[in-house]
Design a protein around this motif. Sequence first.
Motif, PDB file in Angstrom:
ATOM      1  N   ARG A 170       0.808  -1.222   0.000  1.00  0.00           N
ATOM      2  CA  ARG A 170       0.000   0.000   0.000  1.00  0.00           C
ATOM      3  C   ARG A 170       0.845   1.279   0.000  1.00  0.00           C
ATOM      4  O   ARG A 170       0.343   2.347  -0.352  1.00  0.00           O
ATOM      5  CB  ARG A 170      -0.920   0.017   1.224  1.00  0.00           C
ATOM      6  CG  ARG A 170      -2.181  -0.828   1.068  1.00  0.00           C
ATOM      7  CD  ARG A 170      -3.098  -0.647   2.264  1.00  0.00           C
ATOM      8  NE  ARG A 170      -4.333  -1.392   2.136  1.00  0.00           N
ATOM      9  CZ  ARG A 170      -5.420  -0.959   1.493  1.00  0.00           C
ATOM     10  NH1 ARG A 170      -5.393   0.230   0.904  1.00  0.00           N
ATOM     11  NH2 ARG A 170      -6.508  -1.686   1.434  1.00  0.00           N
ATOM     12  N   ASP A 206       0.945   1.208  -3.856  1.00  0.00           N
ATOM     13  CA  ASP A 206      -0.269   0.865  -4.591  1.00  0.00           C
ATOM     14  C   ASP A 206      -1.478   1.237  -3.735  1.00  0.00           C
ATOM     15  O   ASP A 206      -1.970   0.428  -2.949  1.00  0.00           O
ATOM     16  CB  ASP A 206      -0.246  -0.641  -4.893  1.00  0.00           C
ATOM     17  CG  ASP A 206      -1.500  -1.119  -5.601  1.00  0.00           C
ATOM     18  OD1 ASP A 206      -2.283  -0.273  -6.067  1.00  0.00           O
ATOM     19  OD2 ASP A 206      -1.702  -2.340  -5.678  1.00  0.00           O
ATOM     20  N   SER A 207      -1.975   2.460  -3.893  1.00  0.00           N
ATOM     21  CA  SER A 207      -3.063   2.945  -3.047  1.00  0.00           C
ATOM     22  C   SER A 207      -3.645   4.213  -3.659  1.00  0.00           C
ATOM     23  O   SER A 207      -3.000   4.877  -4.481  1.00  0.00           O
ATOM     24  CB  SER A 207      -2.556   3.247  -1.637  1.00  0.00           C
ATOM     25  OG  SER A 207      -3.501   3.949  -0.875  1.00  0.00           O
ATOM     26  N   LEU A 208      -4.870   4.541  -3.266  1.00  0.00           N
ATOM     27  CA  LEU A 208      -5.417   5.846  -3.627  1.00  0.00           C
ATOM     28  C   LEU A 208      -4.593   6.970  -3.028  1.00  0.00           C
ATOM     29  O   LEU A 208      -4.497   8.064  -3.594  1.00  0.00           O
ATOM     30  CB  LEU A 208      -6.859   5.960  -3.124  1.00  0.00           C
ATOM     31  CG  LEU A 208      -7.969   5.315  -3.950  1.00  0.00           C
ATOM     32  CD1 LEU A 208      -9.289   5.433  -3.214  1.00  0.00           C
ATOM     33  CD2 LEU A 208      -8.065   5.955  -5.329  1.00  0.00           C
ATOM     34  N   ARG A 242      -4.941   0.156  -5.257  1.00  0.00           N
ATOM     35  CA  ARG A 242      -5.361   1.469  -5.759  1.00  0.00           C
ATOM     36  C   ARG A 242      -6.806   1.438  -6.260  1.00  0.00           C
ATOM     37  O   ARG A 242      -7.399   2.482  -6.504  1.00  0.00           O
ATOM     38  CB  ARG A 242      -4.422   1.945  -6.862  1.00  0.00           C
ATOM     39  CG  ARG A 242      -4.385   1.054  -8.083  1.00  0.00           C
ATOM     40  CD  ARG A 242      -3.382   1.566  -9.114  1.00  0.00           C
ATOM     41  NE  ARG A 242      -3.245   0.648 -10.240  1.00  0.00           N
ATOM     42  CZ  ARG A 242      -2.434  -0.399 -10.250  1.00  0.00           C
ATOM     43  NH1 ARG A 242      -1.683  -0.649  -9.192  1.00  0.00           N
ATOM     44  NH2 ARG A 242      -2.355  -1.181 -11.311  1.00  0.00           N
ATOM     45  N   ASN A 273      -7.542   5.616   3.585  1.00  0.00           N
ATOM     46  CA  ASN A 273      -7.600   6.715   2.616  1.00  0.00           C
ATOM     47  C   ASN A 273      -8.501   7.813   3.194  1.00  0.00           C
ATOM     48  O   ASN A 273      -9.621   8.027   2.746  1.00  0.00           O
ATOM     49  CB  ASN A 273      -8.159   6.223   1.278  1.00  0.00           C
ATOM     50  CG  ASN A 273      -7.493   4.949   0.800  1.00  0.00           C
ATOM     51  OD1 ASN A 273      -8.142   3.920   0.648  1.00  0.00           O
ATOM     52  ND2 ASN A 273      -6.197   5.012   0.562  1.00  0.00           N
TER      53      ASN A 273
END
Length: 561
Positions: free
Chosen positions: A80, A83-85, A488, A495
């Motif tokens: 994360r 690879d995440s918003l 993501r 988030n």
Amino acid sequence: MSEPAAMEPGRAPGGGEAARSPSARARRGSGEALPLSPKAAAVAFAVILAAPLASLYFFYSRGLTNLYGDGIAHMEGARRLWDSLTPGYSEIGSVWLPLFHLLASPLTLSDKLWRTGLAGSIISTAAFIATAWSVFRLCREMNRSAAAAFVGLAAFVACPNMAYLASTPLTEPLALLWAVLVVYGLFRFQETGHRGALVWAAVAAFLGTLTRYDGWFLLPFAALFVLFARPEVWSARLQHVVLFSVIAGTGPALWILHNTLRFGNPIEFYNGPYSAQAIYAHQLATTGFRYPTEGSWLLSARYYVEDLKLVIGAWPLELAVLGLVAWAVQAGERKRRGAALLLLAPLPFYIQSLAHAALPLYVPTLFPNTYYNLRYGLEMLPAVAVLSSFLITPNLKPAVHIGAIALPAQQVLLAVIVGVILAQATATFRQGPRELAVVQEGLLNSPCRSDTQQAMIHLLRSNYDGQAVLLAAGKYPCVLPQVGIPFRRTLSETNRRYWLQLRVGVPREVGWILRGDGDRVDELMRAYPQAFAEFELVEKYKFPGEDGVAIYRRRRLTGRR
């Protein structure tokens, strides 16, 4: 190893390596580290490199390295960060310390290394190699004997449960490395008085405090050791304590600052919604089951000793006890070997944690007769290894006479002790890898065996269409990697910027909701039902002994092209 003990010019009767020559005696007096012979170094390095690499291949090829829910969650935490918003710092949570995730995160950019857990296994294996080498060097320098070093190395490497743990994406192998480096650095500081060694130890302690909370517990004992390590004036002693404490204590200070800035609570890791305290409170509220060790130090000690017998073995533990006796009775060597006692810190740490219900530990030989958190016993393995090495002392007689044959005493004792260690390893492994206590723990408690998660995986594999998924962070660790959904394409409470907006409506890119009983998504949907009016229930699962889950999908609009 030690040479045959026939008397040589310039060699003292004690037979230790430091007594062979005037230059060796001078190094001993100055505290300078004794050099390894090329042959001993080559043998040690071959063992240290081959054993963990072979273990990683052995356990990975049998599908055993990524069983633990914690390990899968660690891989999620590492992935994360990229690879995440909201990638980066905002993905560092409140409970798990960040160093392991930071080290593994570049490797998780590979989908295979992420999904299989190899990204974390590589970190653990590398840490195991470095720890084994450090144990070898520490035992040799403390005992001035290559034979003693090989005893310590054998006790550490030839532990099947540790070999398995070093192949997993768990944090214990990395934590062991920092603990051993702290002790090694403090030993070198005691011997030489060099501040560089003290700084080395402090930096290792700092890294340890960012790996596991065990490292926090070690700090006061290490600082106390620094205070009495050398016969200096008190002003110098206090300066050294302050130097060590400031560097090492920066780790906990940074973590408290992080929790304050990120969550508004400096001890969020201790009493927040994801803390061990909150997990236990939820367990009591839902099941009423209390940890069997709660409130009893004596029972906690009994459980932990049972754990040690299962994961390390009774014979190495007995060798370690004998080594502790040898340390106590050898007044001339007691002080310079004293740093090794810091490796015993996990013993009081886990006993008091069990007694205060800070964590559960279940062993198959005691109620409730199952496997849970047994791997915590392996944090005592460096202590067992180093204490066992004390059985080979510098003042052993040069030779053992069997009839007319004179055998080198150190090598005879080395063979006996290593034989005992290997016999324990053979007995531990005799039923195969799946019957190892720590492997059994992983198999029995793997979240991927959950009927709920398997049902969710089956449904999503058939129906997932690439839209974003709303779910509670860490709730279903096996689902996303096995379905192949990148983080993501998920939205969770980590988030925060997007999460707060859900009260007024769900972004159009979110097409799925995974709502677990009592989780953060469930709380949000109960509080703001109007925000989720566009979603319809697709499936609901409730299996015995597991929390229920409801799966929602955004309604498809009709009549539009």
